[in-house]
Design an enzyme around this catalytic site. Sequence first.
Site, short mmCIF file in Angstrom:
data_model
loop_
_atom_site.label_atom_id
_atom_site.label_comp_id
_atom_site.label_asym_id
_atom_site.label_seq_id
_atom_site.Cartn_x
_atom_site.Cartn_y
_atom_site.Cartn_z
N GLY A 35 -1.43 9.41 8.33
CA GLY A 35 -1.77 9.51 9.76
C GLY A 35 -3.23 9.85 10.03
N GLY A 40 -5.88 7.82 9.15
CA GLY A 40 -6.74 6.63 9.14
C GLY A 40 -7.15 6.19 7.74
N TYR A 41 -6.71 6.92 6.72
CA TYR A 41 -7.11 6.58 5.34
C TYR A 41 -6.44 5.27 4.88
CZ TYR A 41 -8.91 11.34 5.18
OH TYR A 41 -9.61 12.48 5.44
N LYS A 98 -3.14 -2.59 13.75
CA LYS A 98 -4.57 -2.27 13.92
C LYS A 98 -5.44 -3.14 13.01
CE LYS A 98 -4.17 2.60 14.75
NZ LYS A 98 -4.29 3.86 13.99
N ILE A 110 0.85 -1.20 0.00
CA ILE A 110 0.00 0.00 0.00
C ILE A 110 0.88 1.24 0.00
CG2 ILE A 110 -0.18 0.02 2.54
CD1 ILE A 110 -3.10 1.01 2.17
N TYR A 119 -0.74 -1.56 10.46
CA TYR A 119 -0.93 -2.98 10.13
C TYR A 119 -1.36 -3.77 11.37
CZ TYR A 119 1.72 -1.49 6.01
OH TYR A 119 2.15 -0.83 4.88
#
Lengths: 194, 181
Positions: B104, B106-107, B145, B95, B143
């Site tokens: 940073g 959350g996208y 998360k 990615i 990752y």
Amino acid sequence: MNYRPLFEDRDLRLASIDLEKDPKVIAGWTSDLTVARRLRSDEPVRPLAAHEVRKVLDEWVKEREKHDTYVFALRPRESDDLVGYYRIDSLTWVHGSASFELVIGKADDWAAYATAALELGLQFAFDELNMFRVKVRVEEFDARARSLYESANFYLEVRQRQALYEQGRYWDVLHYGMLRPEYSVYHQQMGVAA
Amino acid sequence: MIAPILTGKLVRLDVLNAEEDLEQWAGWFRNGEFQRLLDDTPAALYTPAQIKEWLEKAPAGYTIFGIRTLCDDRLIGFVELSGFRWSARSAWVGIGIGLREFWGGGYGTEAMRLVCKYAFETVNLNRINLNVFEYNERAYRSYVKCGFKEEGRSRQAMLRDGKRWDVIYMGLLREEWQAVD
């Protein structure tokens, strides 16, 4: 300058691949699918014919010219028989990092030559290619390879869980690594042992 | 009807359109930091035509999505699945968020969750692999998360700015995915 023999040990030598004779011998080993997987990554894995092995070896020899891979035939010191091959690939020159594969076709030959093949192979990777680190991938079920690398004091760096399917179940794939300082220790010990 | 699986709350995964999108893609590579977070090869620059040619030559199964924001449909990055092993039902994921203002926020994490959902629930994989570099702490946290577990490290495998860094291997198994999703 150190001019230790680069290509031979007491019983074994690194030699060039013979594109006419070697494919047939290697093809004979590929009924062991672990060997077949080393030669060709496309699926499904299956034993290979001599002409298919020839194609793979042709490609490796070509890549050698671009310094993307180095492959050596393993032959007994006193004969032209092929007992296996040693190949360095995934060379990342900027980081001094590479992978290798050590394939020996027959169980008897593994017992006789694996330790010497590894020693010559590592010497080439560290002393000639100036790698800072090398690694080798081993299937969880390959007990003889695991014990070879563990007794050479490789470090078990990675365990990719369930990364391989064989015999009706998943197996882990293990990565063993060795760094240059660790190689120095290993090399010294091998010297003392010999 | 089944719910669309490629759409989240912040982003959706979409096709990359050669003409409009690759121009932007080529621009992301102007950012050396982006390249160092993405790959271990020396930074390189490509024209949109070269990227297009590379995508067209990709091996069977190679799957790439553009990541677009839901609020204004902006292309902010890509996510790809490659290196499929059909017998082991595994693949590699990669990615990259090309626009720094979306780091940073959350996208990337949501895009990764979406591609994992796709990989397990549509492609029917059992395992997803990834590599992350030791210095890319933001990606590592993302990752974790998403449920990835560290499986080990190629010690000191990279040399950057005179320092050696580990390459971290992470894996996510289907059974673990079902537990976190």
